[in-house]
Design a protein around this motif. Sequence first.
Motif: not given
Length: 273
Positions: A128-130, A186-188, A210-211, A233-236
């Motif tokens: 579920q990534v972009d 990199v969550p943020v 995020a990546l 969105a930011q993502k962990t």
Amino acid sequence: MIGYSEKELLTRPFIEFIHPDHREWAMGIHIKRLKGEEVPLVYELKVVDKKGNTKWLENNGILIKWRNRPATLNFLRDITERKKAQEALKYRMEFERLITILSKRFIDPGDIDEKINEALKAIGQFAQVDRAYVFQLRDNSRTVDNTHEWCAEGIEPQIENLRGITLDDELPWFWGKIKAHETLHVPVVADLPPEAHLEKKHFERQGIQALVVVPMLSKSVLKGFLGFDSVRAQKTWAEDIITLLIISGENISLALDREHAEQRARLLSSTVE
């Protein structure tokens, strides 16, 4: 069970506590039962507790008479943990199935670029990534090209803007991590350290919040890297998603090696002839 007092439960319609996804469906069952129509005796539904959390309940309902009018008597049981365990098992089975399918796909004959693009779509949708992408190193081992990319609906592709990047000069902090065969999580993006100021600008130009990136290795030799971007969105990133990236990177590296070996063999054969 859902955090409300007895008074709150008795003075508000129960439909208000049901999750919006299940309200119409649950009300339909309730109305049919009052009419004496056949409905499930036991069913599961989502509710929202007082803190706003979603919970799962099992409802065992029967038709009764209350003050000479049809009514329902319902016995509710919290099955949230059971549902979580079921979802976790389902997720694990889907995860393992995806790994098996992708591994087999890269062994089967076929166009390597098509296989990589299909794999990026499959793992990108599962995670579920972009954006999901592959970068390959050129022969000088300093310059990379974005060779393959998949984007979720509504996400702007970047592949045409990411060719011929000289990593030592343009992304030195990032390159140091990848060259050391480290996973970059990199969550943020906004929280990147000062020494990563070039990387921060680079990622922000692409709208990345995020990546996560893993090196692609073949017999311990760096061939490029594989990554996921989150734009909306930011993502962990969970450990299993990073594991999925690592395994996918290994499969892609091996497939590219086989493709290059076959190309060399064909070239040698044509030269000999």
